[in-house]
Write an enzyme that holds these catalytic residues in place. Structure first.
Site, PDB file in Angstrom:
ATOM      1  N   ARG A   1      18.773  33.868  45.682  1.00 14.93           N
ATOM      2  CA  ARG A   1      17.641  34.378  46.457  1.00 14.93           C
ATOM      3  C   ARG A   1      16.527  34.927  45.568  1.00 14.93           C
ATOM      4  O   ARG A   1      15.453  35.230  46.032  1.00 14.93           O
ATOM      5  CB  ARG A   1      18.122  35.462  47.414  1.00 14.93           C
ATOM      6  CG  ARG A   1      18.585  34.846  48.720  1.00 14.93           C
ATOM      7  CD  ARG A   1      19.017  35.890  49.682  1.00 14.93           C
ATOM      8  NE  ARG A   1      20.065  36.708  49.065  1.00 14.93           N
ATOM      9  CZ  ARG A   1      20.905  37.460  49.740  1.00 14.93           C
ATOM     10  NH1 ARG A   1      20.841  37.520  51.025  1.00 14.93           N
ATOM     11  NH2 ARG A   1      21.823  38.159  49.106  1.00 14.93           N
TER      12      ARG A   1
ATOM     13  N   ASP B   1      43.350  41.961  43.946  1.00 19.22           N
ATOM     14  CA  ASP B   1      42.434  41.603  42.857  1.00 19.22           C
ATOM     15  C   ASP B   1      43.170  40.931  41.695  1.00 19.22           C
ATOM     16  O   ASP B   1      42.647  40.001  41.091  1.00 19.22           O
ATOM     17  CB  ASP B   1      41.734  42.888  42.368  1.00 19.22           C
ATOM     18  CG  ASP B   1      40.623  42.602  41.367  1.00 19.22           C
ATOM     19  OD1 ASP B   1      39.892  41.617  41.559  1.00 19.22           O
ATOM     20  OD2 ASP B   1      40.478  43.365  40.391  1.00 19.22           O
TER      21      ASP B   1
ATOM     22  N   HIS C   1      46.295  36.423  39.213  1.00 14.85           N
ATOM     23  CA  HIS C   1      46.645  36.375  37.786  1.00 14.85           C
ATOM     24  C   HIS C   1      48.137  36.660  37.535  1.00 14.85           C
ATOM     25  O   HIS C   1      48.810  35.958  36.802  1.00 14.85           O
ATOM     26  CB  HIS C   1      45.818  37.377  36.980  1.00 14.85           C
ATOM     27  CG  HIS C   1      44.340  37.287  37.233  1.00 14.85           C
ATOM     28  ND1 HIS C   1      43.709  36.107  37.504  1.00 14.85           N
ATOM     29  CD2 HIS C   1      43.361  38.235  37.246  1.00 14.85           C
ATOM     30  CE1 HIS C   1      42.401  36.331  37.678  1.00 14.85           C
ATOM     31  NE2 HIS C   1      42.177  37.617  37.537  1.00 14.85           N
TER      32      HIS C   1
ATOM     33  N   ASP D   1      41.361  30.382  38.932  1.00 12.82           N
ATOM     34  CA  ASP D   1      42.022  31.608  38.504  1.00 12.82           C
ATOM     35  C   ASP D   1      41.809  31.602  37.005  1.00 12.82           C
ATOM     36  O   ASP D   1      42.451  30.830  36.288  1.00 12.82           O
ATOM     37  CB  ASP D   1      43.519  31.566  38.827  1.00 12.82           C
ATOM     38  CG  ASP D   1      44.206  32.859  38.412  1.00 12.82           C
ATOM     39  OD1 ASP D   1      43.818  33.422  37.371  1.00 12.82           O
ATOM     40  OD2 ASP D   1      45.119  33.302  39.119  1.00 12.82           O
ATOM     41  N   HIS D   2      40.892  32.418  36.524  1.00 10.25           N
ATOM     42  CA  HIS D   2      40.483  32.239  35.121  1.00 10.25           C
ATOM     43  C   HIS D   2      41.629  32.495  34.136  1.00 10.25           C
ATOM     44  O   HIS D   2      41.571  32.073  32.997  1.00 10.25           O
ATOM     45  CB  HIS D   2      39.234  33.063  34.784  1.00 10.25           C
ATOM     46  CG  HIS D   2      39.492  34.515  34.546  1.00 10.25           C
ATOM     47  ND1 HIS D   2      39.659  35.414  35.557  1.00 10.25           N
ATOM     48  CD2 HIS D   2      39.632  35.225  33.407  1.00 10.25           C
ATOM     49  CE1 HIS D   2      39.874  36.613  35.058  1.00 10.25           C
ATOM     50  NE2 HIS D   2      39.868  36.534  33.742  1.00 10.25           N
TER      51      HIS D   2
ATOM     52  N   LYS E   1      44.038  49.739  36.459  1.00 10.51           N
ATOM     53  CA  LYS E   1      42.758  50.085  35.827  1.00 10.51           C
ATOM     54  C   LYS E   1      42.918  51.465  35.208  1.00 10.51           C
ATOM     55  O   LYS E   1      43.738  52.272  35.640  1.00 10.51           O
ATOM     56  CB  LYS E   1      41.646  50.149  36.881  1.00 10.51           C
ATOM     57  CG  LYS E   1      41.435  48.808  37.604  1.00 10.51           C
ATOM     58  CD  LYS E   1      40.160  48.152  37.194  1.00 10.51           C
ATOM     59  CE  LYS E   1      39.894  46.870  37.924  1.00 10.51           C
ATOM     60  NZ  LYS E   1      39.470  45.783  37.039  1.00 10.51           N
TER      61      LYS E   1
ATOM     62  N   LYS F   1      37.710  33.096  42.905  1.00 12.06           N
ATOM     63  CA  LYS F   1      38.563  34.004  43.647  1.00 12.06           C
ATOM     64  C   LYS F   1      37.726  35.165  44.144  1.00 12.06           C
ATOM     65  O   LYS F   1      36.682  35.407  43.548  1.00 12.06           O
ATOM     66  CB  LYS F   1      39.721  34.475  42.775  1.00 12.06           C
ATOM     67  CG  LYS F   1      39.292  35.442  41.636  1.00 12.06           C
ATOM     68  CD  LYS F   1      40.470  36.043  40.963  1.00 12.06           C
ATOM     69  CE  LYS F   1      40.781  37.420  41.470  1.00 12.06           C
ATOM     70  NZ  LYS F   1      40.013  38.518  40.876  1.00 12.06           N
TER      71      LYS F   1
ATOM     72  N   LYS G   1      42.967  30.631  30.094  1.00 13.61           N
ATOM     73  CA  LYS G   1      43.162  31.327  28.817  1.00 13.61           C
ATOM     74  C   LYS G   1      44.098  30.512  27.931  1.00 13.61           C
ATOM     75  O   LYS G   1      45.162  30.079  28.375  1.00 13.61           O
ATOM     76  CB  LYS G   1      43.749  32.732  29.047  1.00 13.61           C
ATOM     77  CG  LYS G   1      42.758  33.704  29.666  1.00 13.61           C
ATOM     78  CD  LYS G   1      43.396  35.077  29.813  1.00 13.61           C
ATOM     79  CE  LYS G   1      42.553  35.980  30.677  1.00 13.61           C
ATOM     80  NZ  LYS G   1      41.506  36.712  29.995  1.00 13.61           N
TER      81      LYS G   1
HETATM   82  C1  BG6 Z   1      39.310  39.659  37.498  1.00 10.60           C
HETATM   83  C2  BG6 Z   1      39.396  40.915  38.320  1.00 10.60           C
HETATM   84  O1  BG6 Z   1      39.788  38.566  38.237  1.00 10.60           O
HETATM   85  O2  BG6 Z   1      40.070  39.809  36.321  1.00 10.60           O
HETATM   86  C3  BG6 Z   1      38.917  42.112  37.507  1.00 10.60           C
HETATM   87  O3  BG6 Z   1      38.598  40.788  39.483  1.00 10.60           O
HETATM   88  C4  BG6 Z   1      39.666  42.185  36.203  1.00 10.60           C
HETATM   89  O4  BG6 Z   1      39.073  43.317  38.233  1.00 10.60           O
HETATM   90  C5  BG6 Z   1      39.628  40.849  35.477  1.00 10.60           C
HETATM   91  O5  BG6 Z   1      39.042  43.176  35.417  1.00 10.60           O
HETATM   92  C6  BG6 Z   1      40.515  40.854  34.247  1.00 10.60           C
HETATM   93  O6  BG6 Z   1      40.254  39.691  33.514  1.00 10.60           O
HETATM   94  P1  BG6 Z   1      40.458  39.657  31.939  1.00 10.60           P
HETATM   95  O7  BG6 Z   1      40.159  38.240  31.562  1.00 10.60           O
HETATM   96  O8  BG6 Z   1      39.492  40.641  31.357  1.00 10.60           O
HETATM   97  O9  BG6 Z   1      41.878  40.051  31.700  1.00 10.60           O
END
Ligand code: BG6
Length: 503
Positions: A64, A253, A258, A195-196, A354, A166, A200
């Site tokens: 936007r 989250d 993960h 799912d990043h 966290k 996600k 890795k």
């Molecule tokens: C994300 C979460 O998917 O992964 C975040 O939404 C989290 O809250 C993050 O901090 C952690 O990713 P990484 O790659 O820093 O371990």
């Protein structure tokens, strides 16, 4: 325009060299957002840096924000300078900038004629052949309208792929609805749910470690392994995402995606090959075999004020965007069981939080003690069980703890570590997860993306763990920032005569 053949490039080490992707036009919805700046644009820059993209491609940012192509390019240039793992080179940037465009529009423009016309124009000017990738880097509530609009506007020529960030839904019901919606317009193999963690390098190494080495398979089971501990610890707080996080919590989250991926990769059976379906079938079997832990086997926490690296930090309830009486968890620990022949009765303890003392993601495989050590050892230290520790991040590598004789008279045993460190062994920087995942999608390889049934199994387990929380109000905050989580998480292991790995 023709496709370039990628020349062997030493910089491409670390990202598998395969055929180059076909020409494509990538549309990013949410182009002025944080993800685009911190992750997507730097990843695209790194792919260009290594010559891994074809000549014929174009990227179209949609958001936007009122901006012309030039202004958008300037923003993205800065994002690359600030966040890329590679040095900034003007010549590399130009290759990307020449192919970077912007349209001001909100999500309702997803299937609009104006957007389609712009993409058709790029087919003409940049040879993108009608191949479309749509990246949904937008809040979940925008997914539905975009998917519907794109689905209705599908064209016949070229292929279409959809990358979805996600969270994919907020529970089983919404995850299912979203799956039904995307399946109305797209085939499952056209959908790339991110799912990043799967991107890795060290997470993929888990598969290599297990399945490319003959020594692990015979001992990778309940007979030899006492238990598994998986930790995803962060020292960061909610980092300006208070609004989102307060509605989400650690379970949705991080555990839902993960952590359950890490459990699945640790526990899965060897796939017959490394094709997307074979790998994902095995992961789904693990998720199906996991039974719901009872409420006593799940601990939750929320951080109060405390100290991180000596500096005072506010409690979760004081963070921006968080309700002052919030009951959202910032910490979860659980004892999970994978009920199958390989793992019956072997606990998988998981924890994530966290504002823990430091950033650490590890998978610790703790083996059973030696059945009868024929030594007289005076202190407990000497007889510690073997642990195979997989460091996902930081200090990426693998370490095996073994007992060794301390030099000198008599027999004194101490635990030492046999270490493999990525940095030392390969001397190349590890690619960012998003480089790998974007490239895989461009190549049509969905192995490292979450399949529809997989995401539903993950939600089913998470819903079941969350259900008892509706009934009992938590006593939050229950751990100080900068400590290793609530007392109840320690209790979870103490009851079993075990403890979390020492830090
Ligand atoms: C994300 C979460 O998917 O992964 C975040 O939404 C989290 O809250 C993050 O901090 C952690 O990713 P990484 O790659 O820093 O371990």
């Amino acid at each position: 325009m023709t496709e370039t053949v990628v020349a062997p490039n030493p910089l491409a080490e670390g990202l598998r060299m395969r055929r180059p992707p076909e020409p494509f036009a990538l549309t990013i919805f949410g182009a002025s957002g944080d993800l685009t700046q911190r992750k997507l644009m730097p990843a695209l820059y790194s792919l260009v840096f290594r010559g891994l993209l074809p000549d014929a491609f174009a990227i179209l940012g949609v958001s936007r924000m009122e901006a012309a192509d030039d202004v958008f390019r300037e923003h993205m240039r800065q994002a690359v300078i600030d966040h890329s793992r590679d040095e900034f080179r003007e010549d590399v940037w130009q290759q990307l900038a020449e192919r970077l465009f912007f349209v001001t529009a909100d999500v309702s423009a997803a299937g609009s004629e104006a957007l389609a016309a712009r993409l058709d124009e790029l087919d003409e000017t940049h040879g993108t052949s009608g191949n479309r990738v749509y990246y949904l880097a937008v809040p979940p509530k925008a997914f539905g309208p975009i998917v519907t609009a794109l689905g209705n506007a599908r064209k016949a020529s070229g292929w279409t792929r959809l990358i979805v960030e996600k969270p994919f839904g907020t529970d089983l019901a919404t995850g299912r609805q979203l799956n039904e919606l995307v399946h109305r317009y797209f085939e499952e193999q056209e959908i790339y749910r991110i799912d990043h963690y799967l991107g890795k390098e060290t997470v993929q190494n888990m598969l290599v470690l297990r399945f490319a080495n003959g020594i692990f398979e015979p001992i990778w089971n309940r007979q030899f392994i006492d238990h598994v501990q998986i930790t995803v610890a962060e020292s960061l707080g909610v980092e300006g995402r208070g609004d989102f996080y307060d509605e989400t919590g650690a379970m949705r989250d991080v555990v839902q995606n993960h952590m359950l991926q890490l459990v699945a990769l640790t526990a899965m059976e060897p796939p017959i090959d490394f094709e997307a379906e074979a790998v994902r079938n095995e992961k789904v079997k693990v998720l199906k075999a996991m039974h719901t832990p009872g409420p006593k086997h799940v601990a939750r926490g929320q951080y109060g004020t405390g100290f991180i690296e000596g500096a005072p930090v506010p409690g979760y309830r004081e963070e921006d965007g968080v309700a002052p009486d919030s009951e959202t968890e910032t910490y979860v620990a659980a004892k999970l069981y994978v009920d199958n022949w390989r793992w019956a009765d072997t606990p998988f303890y998981i924890r994530t939080g966290k504002r823990l003392p430091r950033r650490e993601t590890t998978i610790a495989i703790q083996f059973k003690r030696a059945p009868h050590p024929p030594f007289e050892v005076d202190d407990e230290e000497g007889l510690r069980p073997n642990v195979l520790l997989i460091h996902i991040q930081p200090d990426e590598g693998v370490s095996l703890a073994v007992g060794a004789k301390v030099p000198g008279q008599g027999v004194s045993i101490r635990t030492v570590h046999m270490d493999f460190l990525y940095g030392g062994a390969f001397r190349v920087g590890l690619p960012e997860a998003y480089e790998r995942l974007i490239l895989d999608c461009l190549l049509g390889d969905a192995t490292l993306f979450t399949r529809a049934d997989e995401v539903e199994e993950q939600w089913a387990l998470v819903d079941a763990m969350l259900a008892p929380w509706q009934r009992d109000r938590p006593h939050f905050p229950n751990y100080a920032a900068g400590t290793w989580g609530p007392h109840s998480a320690d209790e979870l292991l103490r009851r079993d005569g075990r403890s979390w790995r020492r830090h």
